[in-house]
Design a protein around this motif. Structure first.
Motif, short mmCIF file in Angstrom:
data_model
loop_
_atom_site.label_atom_id
_atom_site.label_comp_id
_atom_site.label_asym_id
_atom_site.label_seq_id
_atom_site.Cartn_x
_atom_site.Cartn_y
_atom_site.Cartn_z
N MET A 13 0.82 -1.21 0.00
CA MET A 13 0.00 0.00 0.00
C MET A 13 0.85 1.26 0.00
O MET A 13 2.01 1.24 0.44
CB MET A 13 -0.88 0.02 1.26
CG MET A 13 -2.05 -0.93 1.23
SD MET A 13 -3.34 -0.42 0.07
CE MET A 13 -3.95 1.08 0.83
N MET A 14 0.23 2.35 -0.45
CA MET A 14 0.86 3.66 -0.29
C MET A 14 1.12 3.87 1.19
O MET A 14 0.30 3.52 2.04
CB MET A 14 -0.05 4.76 -0.84
CG MET A 14 -1.39 4.88 -0.15
SD MET A 14 -2.44 6.15 -0.85
CE MET A 14 -3.40 5.21 -2.01
N GLY A 15 2.32 4.34 1.51
CA GLY A 15 2.67 4.56 2.90
C GLY A 15 3.29 3.36 3.59
O GLY A 15 3.66 3.44 4.77
N SER A 16 3.44 2.25 2.89
CA SER A 16 4.03 1.06 3.53
C SER A 16 5.55 1.15 3.63
O SER A 16 6.17 0.34 4.31
CB SER A 16 3.61 -0.22 2.79
OG SER A 16 4.11 -0.21 1.46
N GLY A 17 6.14 2.12 2.95
CA GLY A 17 7.58 2.32 3.07
C GLY A 17 8.40 1.74 1.94
O GLY A 17 9.61 1.57 2.08
N TRP A 103 6.07 -8.16 -0.19
CA TRP A 103 4.97 -7.33 0.30
C TRP A 103 5.36 -6.73 1.64
O TRP A 103 5.60 -7.46 2.60
CB TRP A 103 3.70 -8.15 0.42
CG TRP A 103 2.53 -7.42 1.02
CD1 TRP A 103 2.30 -6.08 1.04
CD2 TRP A 103 1.41 -8.02 1.69
NE1 TRP A 103 1.11 -5.80 1.67
CE2 TRP A 103 0.54 -6.98 2.08
CE3 TRP A 103 1.06 -9.34 1.99
CZ2 TRP A 103 -0.66 -7.22 2.76
CZ3 TRP A 103 -0.13 -9.57 2.65
CH2 TRP A 103 -0.98 -8.53 3.03
N LEU A 104 5.43 -5.41 1.70
CA LEU A 104 5.62 -4.70 2.96
C LEU A 104 4.23 -4.46 3.52
O LEU A 104 3.53 -3.53 3.12
CB LEU A 104 6.38 -3.39 2.74
CG LEU A 104 7.77 -3.54 2.13
CD1 LEU A 104 8.42 -2.18 1.94
CD2 LEU A 104 8.65 -4.44 2.98
N ASN A 105 3.83 -5.30 4.45
CA ASN A 105 2.48 -5.30 4.98
C ASN A 105 2.40 -4.47 6.26
O ASN A 105 2.93 -4.85 7.29
CB ASN A 105 2.05 -6.75 5.26
CG ASN A 105 0.65 -6.84 5.82
OD1 ASN A 105 -0.15 -5.94 5.67
ND2 ASN A 105 0.37 -7.94 6.48
N SER A 153 5.13 -5.08 8.87
CA SER A 153 5.69 -3.84 9.40
C SER A 153 5.07 -3.56 10.76
O SER A 153 3.89 -3.82 10.97
CB SER A 153 5.36 -2.70 8.43
OG SER A 153 5.81 -1.49 8.93
N HIS A 154 5.87 -3.01 11.63
CA HIS A 154 5.38 -2.61 12.94
C HIS A 154 5.68 -1.13 13.11
O HIS A 154 6.70 -0.63 12.65
CB HIS A 154 6.07 -3.43 14.03
CG HIS A 154 5.95 -4.90 13.80
ND1 HIS A 154 4.78 -5.60 14.01
CD2 HIS A 154 6.82 -5.81 13.32
CE1 HIS A 154 4.96 -6.87 13.69
NE2 HIS A 154 6.19 -7.02 13.26
N SER A 155 4.79 -0.42 13.78
CA SER A 155 4.93 1.03 13.89
C SER A 155 6.22 1.43 14.60
O SER A 155 6.75 2.51 14.38
CB SER A 155 3.73 1.63 14.62
OG SER A 155 3.62 1.09 15.92
N LYS A 156 6.74 0.58 15.43
CA LYS A 156 7.95 0.91 16.17
C LYS A 156 9.24 0.53 15.44
O LYS A 156 10.32 0.85 15.87
CB LYS A 156 7.92 0.22 17.54
CG LYS A 156 6.67 0.52 18.36
CD LYS A 156 7.00 1.27 19.61
CE LYS A 156 5.82 1.45 20.53
NZ LYS A 156 4.80 2.33 20.08
N SER A 157 9.11 -0.18 14.31
CA SER A 157 10.29 -0.62 13.57
C SER A 157 10.93 0.56 12.83
O SER A 157 10.24 1.34 12.18
CB SER A 157 9.91 -1.68 12.54
OG SER A 157 9.37 -2.81 13.17
#
Length: 180
Positions: A13-17, A103-105, A153-157
């Protein structure tokens, strides 16, 4: 020093990095990085929002297909694709043939926090962008799950932690990266 045997196409997704993590992976491995959206903008001499505005989404998707196919056939690299690219069966097939998809999920709240203030997201130019993002997210999950590698992906990563997770997954496959 590392050598890529195949292009690593980051999808999600957009914003997944995809771009930021892709650049970090590229830097760590010292391998080339390409961003499909940047390549499309350079070829069209227009920004993505301008392409959507002037020519529409179909025109953009056709150019996206052409650019990604070209990049996949060049020297292997880390390739950041646009959020909708993997929805195109022709692009998925090309990635499968010439590379590997990762996939950067990221969950919806992480994505929303990353994109809510960006004006460069033409698909979110709606009356309720969070609702639009939610619909796009739900509609795309099944297709993204077809990727060869899935990285949650985790928000703290940090970017480096995410890049290293991707690299570890790629090294585990034995056919993608060689150490020199």
């Amino acid at each position: 020093m590392f050598v890529l045997n195949k292009t690593v196409a980051l999808v999600g997704m957009m914003g997944s990095g995809k771009s930021a993590i892709g650049k970090a992976i590229s830097s760590i491995l010292n391998v080339p990085f390409n961003d499909a959206d940047t390549e499309i903008e350079q070829a069209a001499k227009l920004s993505i929002p301008e392409i959507f505005e002037r020519h529409g989404e179909k025109f953009f998707r056709d150019k996206e297909d052409q650019v990604i196919k070209r990049l996949l056939q060049e020297k292997p690299c880390i390739l950041a694709t646009g959020g909708g690219a993997f929805m195109n069966k022709k692009i998925r097939t090309s990635i499968k043939e010439y590379g590997v998809s990762v996939w950067l999920n990221a969950d919806l709240e992480i994505l929303w926090n990353r994109v809510k203030h960006k004006k460069s997201r033409p698909l979110l130019r709606t009356d309720n962008p969070k609702e639009t993002l939610t619909k796009i997210y739900i509609d795309r999950l099944d297709t993204y799950s077809l990727a060869d590698v899935i990285i949650n992906s985790h928000s703290k990563s940090s970017l480096e932690e995410m890049a290293n997770l991707v690299i570890k997954s790629l090294l585990d496959r034995n056919d993608l990266i060689e150490r020199l």
